[in-house]
Write a protein that holds these residues in place. Structure first.
Motif, PDB file in Angstrom:
ATOM      1  N   LEU A 143       0.809  -1.219   0.000  1.00 52.38           N
ATOM      2  CA  LEU A 143       0.000   0.000   0.000  1.00 52.38           C
ATOM      3  C   LEU A 143       0.842   1.269   0.000  1.00 52.38           C
ATOM      4  O   LEU A 143       0.424   2.292  -0.550  1.00 52.38           O
ATOM      5  N   GLN A 144       1.996   1.232   0.633  1.00 51.54           N
ATOM      6  CA  GLN A 144       2.846   2.421   0.650  1.00 51.54           C
ATOM      7  C   GLN A 144       3.152   2.885  -0.769  1.00 51.54           C
ATOM      8  O   GLN A 144       3.132   4.079  -1.066  1.00 51.54           O
ATOM      9  N   GLU A 145       3.410   1.943  -1.652  1.00 48.30           N
ATOM     10  CA  GLU A 145       3.774   2.292  -3.020  1.00 48.30           C
ATOM     11  C   GLU A 145       2.557   2.569  -3.886  1.00 48.30           C
ATOM     12  O   GLU A 145       2.502   3.572  -4.608  1.00 48.30           O
ATOM     13  N   THR A 146       1.536   1.703  -3.805  1.00 48.19           N
ATOM     14  CA  THR A 146       0.382   1.858  -4.701  1.00 48.19           C
ATOM     15  C   THR A 146      -0.426   3.121  -4.365  1.00 48.19           C
ATOM     16  O   THR A 146      -0.918   3.808  -5.269  1.00 48.19           O
ATOM     17  N   LEU A 147      -0.579   3.442  -3.091  1.00 43.58           N
ATOM     18  CA  LEU A 147      -1.341   4.640  -2.723  1.00 43.58           C
ATOM     19  C   LEU A 147      -0.542   5.908  -2.973  1.00 43.58           C
ATOM     20  O   LEU A 147      -1.116   6.967  -3.256  1.00 43.58           O
ATOM     21  N   ALA A 148       0.788   5.820  -2.875  1.00 42.05           N
ATOM     22  CA  ALA A 148       1.625   6.987  -3.185  1.00 42.05           C
ATOM     23  C   ALA A 148       1.445   7.389  -4.637  1.00 42.05           C
ATOM     24  O   ALA A 148       1.426   8.584  -4.974  1.00 42.05           O
ATOM     25  N   ASP A 149       1.272   6.423  -5.518  1.00 43.36           N
ATOM     26  CA  ASP A 149       1.053   6.729  -6.932  1.00 43.36           C
ATOM     27  C   ASP A 149      -0.245   7.496  -7.143  1.00 43.36           C
ATOM     28  O   ASP A 149      -0.380   8.255  -8.111  1.00 43.36           O
ATOM     29  N   ALA A 150      -1.215   7.326  -6.232  1.00 48.65           N
ATOM     30  CA  ALA A 150      -2.500   8.016  -6.346  1.00 48.65           C
ATOM     31  C   ALA A 150      -2.501   9.371  -5.658  1.00 48.65           C
ATOM     32  O   ALA A 150      -3.474  10.114  -5.754  1.00 48.65           O
ATOM     33  N   GLY A 151      -1.420   9.687  -4.934  1.00 44.58           N
ATOM     34  CA  GLY A 151      -1.338  10.987  -4.278  1.00 44.58           C
ATOM     35  C   GLY A 151      -1.198  10.939  -2.771  1.00 44.58           C
ATOM     36  O   GLY A 151      -1.170  11.990  -2.121  1.00 44.58           O
ATOM     37  N   ALA A 152      -1.107   9.738  -2.169  1.00 51.62           N
ATOM     38  CA  ALA A 152      -0.959   9.642  -0.720  1.00 51.62           C
ATOM     39  C   ALA A 152       0.390  10.204  -0.273  1.00 51.62           C
ATOM     40  O   ALA A 152       1.409   9.960  -0.914  1.00 51.62           O
ATOM     41  N   ARG A 153       0.369  10.964   0.829  1.00 49.58           N
ATOM     42  CA  ARG A 153       1.600  11.495   1.398  1.00 49.58           C
ATOM     43  C   ARG A 153       2.176  10.574   2.464  1.00 49.58           C
ATOM     44  O   ARG A 153       3.375  10.564   2.706  1.00 49.58           O
ATOM     45  N   ASP A 154       1.317   9.813   3.138  1.00 49.14           N
ATOM     46  CA  ASP A 154       1.785   8.901   4.188  1.00 49.14           C
ATOM     47  C   ASP A 154       0.718   7.829   4.377  1.00 49.14           C
ATOM     48  O   ASP A 154      -0.487   8.095   4.244  1.00 49.14           O
ATOM     49  N   VAL A 155       1.154   6.610   4.670  1.00 51.30           N
ATOM     50  CA  VAL A 155       0.252   5.487   4.898  1.00 51.30           C
ATOM     51  C   VAL A 155       0.671   4.798   6.184  1.00 51.30           C
ATOM     52  O   VAL A 155       1.842   4.442   6.348  1.00 51.30           O
TER      53      VAL A 155
ATOM     54  N   LEU B 196      -6.258  -1.319  10.707  1.00 54.52           N
ATOM     55  CA  LEU B 196      -6.761   0.020  10.409  1.00 54.52           C
ATOM     56  C   LEU B 196      -5.741   0.704   9.502  1.00 54.52           C
ATOM     57  O   LEU B 196      -4.573   0.863   9.878  1.00 54.52           O
ATOM     58  N   VAL B 197      -6.173   1.092   8.322  1.00 55.70           N
ATOM     59  CA  VAL B 197      -5.304   1.787   7.367  1.00 55.70           C
ATOM     60  C   VAL B 197      -5.657   3.277   7.395  1.00 55.70           C
ATOM     61  O   VAL B 197      -6.817   3.642   7.167  1.00 55.70           O
ATOM     62  N   LYS B 198      -4.689   4.113   7.682  1.00 51.96           N
ATOM     63  CA  LYS B 198      -4.879   5.561   7.717  1.00 51.96           C
ATOM     64  C   LYS B 198      -3.976   6.182   6.652  1.00 51.96           C
ATOM     65  O   LYS B 198      -2.778   5.888   6.599  1.00 51.96           O
ATOM     66  N   VAL B 199      -4.552   7.043   5.834  1.00 50.91           N
ATOM     67  CA  VAL B 199      -3.825   7.635   4.712  1.00 50.91           C
ATOM     68  C   VAL B 199      -3.926   9.161   4.798  1.00 50.91           C
ATOM     69  O   VAL B 199      -5.024   9.705   4.950  1.00 50.91           O
ATOM     70  N   ILE B 200      -2.796   9.833   4.685  1.00 51.43           N
ATOM     71  CA  ILE B 200      -2.759  11.291   4.616  1.00 51.43           C
ATOM     72  C   ILE B 200      -2.551  11.704   3.164  1.00 51.43           C
ATOM     73  O   ILE B 200      -1.669  11.172   2.478  1.00 51.43           O
ATOM     74  N   CYS B 201      -3.364  12.654   2.704  1.00 51.38           N
ATOM     75  CA  CYS B 201      -3.227  13.158   1.342  1.00 51.38           C
ATOM     76  C   CYS B 201      -3.669  14.610   1.303  1.00 51.38           C
ATOM     77  O   CYS B 201      -4.205  15.133   2.285  1.00 51.38           O
ATOM     78  N   LYS B 202      -3.438  15.290   0.191  1.00 46.08           N
ATOM     79  CA  LYS B 202      -3.934  16.642   0.006  1.00 46.08           C
ATOM     80  C   LYS B 202      -5.438  16.578  -0.253  1.00 46.08           C
ATOM     81  O   LYS B 202      -5.949  15.614  -0.832  1.00 46.08           O
ATOM     82  N   PRO B 203      -6.195  17.599   0.180  1.00 43.12           N
ATOM     83  CA  PRO B 203      -7.655  17.572  -0.013  1.00 43.12           C
ATOM     84  C   PRO B 203      -8.074  17.315  -1.449  1.00 43.12           C
ATOM     85  O   PRO B 203      -9.053  16.604  -1.699  1.00 43.12           O
ATOM     86  N   ALA B 204      -7.355  17.885  -2.400  1.00 42.81           N
ATOM     87  CA  ALA B 204      -7.734  17.722  -3.802  1.00 42.81           C
ATOM     88  C   ALA B 204      -7.554  16.288  -4.287  1.00 42.81           C
ATOM     89  O   ALA B 204      -8.137  15.901  -5.311  1.00 42.81           O
ATOM     90  N   ASP B 205      -6.750  15.481  -3.567  1.00 51.06           N
ATOM     91  CA  ASP B 205      -6.464  14.109  -3.999  1.00 51.06           C
ATOM     92  C   ASP B 205      -7.321  13.074  -3.280  1.00 51.06           C
ATOM     93  O   ASP B 205      -7.172  11.869  -3.547  1.00 51.06           O
ATOM     94  N   ARG B 206      -8.219  13.503  -2.390  1.00 53.72           N
ATOM     95  CA  ARG B 206      -8.900  12.534  -1.523  1.00 53.72           C
ATOM     96  C   ARG B 206      -9.740  11.525  -2.309  1.00 53.72           C
ATOM     97  O   ARG B 206      -9.748  10.333  -1.968  1.00 53.72           O
ATOM     98  N   GLU B 207     -10.449  11.962  -3.344  1.00 55.56           N
ATOM     99  CA  GLU B 207     -11.294  11.023  -4.076  1.00 55.56           C
ATOM    100  C   GLU B 207     -10.447  10.002  -4.834  1.00 55.56           C
ATOM    101  O   GLU B 207     -10.782   8.803  -4.866  1.00 55.56           O
ATOM    102  N   ARG B 208      -9.370  10.451  -5.435  1.00 54.70           N
ATOM    103  CA  ARG B 208      -8.497   9.535  -6.184  1.00 54.70           C
ATOM    104  C   ARG B 208      -7.826   8.538  -5.242  1.00 54.70           C
ATOM    105  O   ARG B 208      -7.726   7.336  -5.548  1.00 54.70           O
ATOM    106  N   VAL B 209      -7.377   8.999  -4.081  1.00 53.66           N
ATOM    107  CA  VAL B 209      -6.729   8.111  -3.116  1.00 53.66           C
ATOM    108  C   VAL B 209      -7.739   7.121  -2.540  1.00 53.66           C
ATOM    109  O   VAL B 209      -7.437   5.933  -2.359  1.00 53.66           O
ATOM    110  N   ALA B 210      -8.967   7.597  -2.248  1.00 56.08           N
ATOM    111  CA  ALA B 210     -10.003   6.692  -1.726  1.00 56.08           C
ATOM    112  C   ALA B 210     -10.311   5.591  -2.728  1.00 56.08           C
ATOM    113  O   ALA B 210     -10.491   4.415  -2.356  1.00 56.08           O
ATOM    114  N   ARG B 211     -10.385   5.948  -3.993  1.00 54.68           N
ATOM    115  CA  ARG B 211     -10.652   4.948  -5.033  1.00 54.68           C
ATOM    116  C   ARG B 211      -9.523   3.915  -5.102  1.00 54.68           C
ATOM    117  O   ARG B 211      -9.764   2.698  -5.173  1.00 54.68           O
TER     118      ARG B 211
END
Length: 476
Positions: A336-348, A363-378
């Motif tokens: 997940l560290q790698e695959t979610l980073a490609d979608a815009g995640a800053r930390d997993v 429990l998986v917690k992901v930090i991202c920029k607000p504009a990237d939240r939908e892409r990271v959630a997907r």
């Protein structure tokens, strides 16, 4: 760290911001940059709002003799009465003028303005015309050219142009036009230029390290504009607020309190805070609006003081997404560290948890920029098969300024480079130096020096360079 804090509970307009900054101690002489470039003057007076002594400021045209009956009558009425918040509407080539439905209420014994005026190099100005609603209307590009030709200091010019750009982008979005096509109505007039450039000049004169504002009150009800009847806050204010760091708050009265000019000035200059920060106060000021809104004192308050202590960290807008998993394989979790980073995640982060029926899960917690939240959630849903991703509601985090520098280490007459991460606050004070593990490990393998010794030596060299204010690469 010095802080300039606006108290937004009664909204803001361009003239209220100017008046509050002057009342807080800004030097009015800096406004000569505007009066030298435009045929306007500032009149600075005093008034009382619900028992609070406040400053007012108005812009008058100096190239008009007031012989026109309508204009002279407007100026005379303005001198002897309270004026409303200015409202800014824009003409986009349709030829319609802005319709004001606000009234000019006569002052009373408790709410009055003094007749004497503070002018700048204009002598007797008793028959000059109040600039609001008068004078030329210009396009965004014309306004930009005027500001660029005012001879302002580079930082002041950049701030002023950024405010007009913010205002222009908001109007362009509302009307479905490009920024270059926007033709300002009142915002392109001399008084609006005087408000915006003047506010920047006064803020730079006070020279705070940080400018903040509490949530800005919008008022309520509706106002009549050239394109129709609009609810408060107006569309331009809403667009500006979406681009700004601060938040809006309705009320406390049913009239317009936050104008596009005021919103744009604070939208560029001020960061949002939920409440006034702790300050060792050095000054304060009150800028009066035109309405009498008893029992609410219609003033914009500004506080100036020292925030104390060490500099703050940087405010970074973020979103935090999370989901619970009870059937994910270790391979999926590890990737997940790698695959979610490609979608815009800053930390997993992945934490073990106990789920329903005492089943072990994660429990998986992901930090991202607000504009990237939908892409990271997907991406999180696709990678894990989860049926739901929660938005944890976080809005920001406090982070260090981070710089990466290279230090040179000498081992057995050979020189090796190690990258170090330097963390500092907004004042540039360094509070942590960390060597990059991968670089240190590569040096350790080649030199057979324990990796922890390489880490320690690299951090020592970096700290010595910081203490000496020297170049990192020249120290070994």
């Amino acid at each position: 760290m010095s802080i300039l804090a606006f108290d937004g509970r009664m909204g803001a307009s361009g003239d209220m911001i100017l008046a509050a900054l002057l009342d807080a101690g800004a030097d009015p002489d800096v406004l000569e940059s505007v009066t030298d470039a435009l045929e306007v003057e500032y009149r600075i007076d005093e008034t009382v709002k619900c028992g609070i002594s406040s400053t007012t400021i108005d812009v008058y045209l100096t190239d008009r003799d007031g012989s026109d009956g309508h204009e002279q009558g407007h100026a005379d009425e303005h001198d002897g009465s309270e004026h409303s918040h200015e409202h800014v509407d824009h003409d986009h080539g349709d030829g319609h003028d802005h319709e004001h439905e606000h009234t000019h209420d006569d002052g009373d014994e408790d709410d009055h303005t003094h007749d004497h005026a503070h002018t700048h190099e204009n002598g007797d100005s008793h028959d000059h015309v109040h600039a609001e609603g008068h004078g030329p209307h210009r396009s965004y590009l014309e306004v930009r050219e005027i500001v660029e030709n005012m001879g302002l200091e580079p930082a002041i010019e950049r701030d002023a142009l950024a405010i007009f750009e913010l205002l222009g982008e908001a109007e362009a979005s509302v009307h479905g036009e490009s920024l270059e096509e926007i033709h300002f109505h009142e915002v392109g007039a001399d008084d609006a230029i005087a408000d915006i450039v003047g506010a920047v000049l006064l803020c730079h004169d006070l020279a705070p390290d940080e400018i903040v504002t509490t949530p800005l009150a919008t008022g309520g009800g509706s106002i009549s504009m050239s394109h129709g009847e609009y609810p408060v806050p107006t569309p331009a204010v809403v667009e500006i607020a979406q681009r700004a760091d601060w938040s809006l708050r309705g009320g406390p009265v049913e009239t317009e309190l936050l104008t596009p000019t005021g919103a744009a000035i604070l939208g560029h200059l001020a960061d949002g805070v939920e409440s006034l920060p702790a300050l060792d106060l050095e000054g304060s000021g009150y800028g009066a609006g035109g309405y009498d809104l008893d029992p609410h004192p219609n003033v914009l308050r500004v506080l100036v003081g020292d925030g104390g202590g060490r500099g703050e960290l940087v405010k970074d807008d973020i979103a935090v997404l999370e989901t619970n998993l009870d059937d994910a394989t270790p391979e999926v979790l590890g990737g997940l560290q790698e695959t979610l980073a490609d979608a815009g995640a800053r930390d997993v982060s992945i934490l073990p948890v106990t789920m329903k029926k005492s089943r072990p899960g994660h429990l998986v917690k992901v930090i991202c920029k607000p504009a990237d939240r939908e892409r990271v959630a997907r991406a999180l849903a696709e990678e894990t098969g989860t049926l739901g991703v929660r938005d944890a509601g976080a809005t920001h985090r406090w982070i260090a300024n981070r710089e990466f520098e290279t230090v040179a280490l000498e081992v057995d007459s050979e020189t090796y480079n190690v990258t170090v991460k330097v963390a500092s606050d907004v004042d540039g004070e360094v509070y942590d130096v960390s060597a990059e593990y991968d670089d240190a490990l590569a040096v350790a393998r080649e030199t057979r020096v324990p990796v922890r010794d390489v880490l320690r030596r690299a951090e020592t060299v970096a700290q010595a360079a910081i203490d000496a204010d020297d170049s990192f690469g020249d120290i070994s």
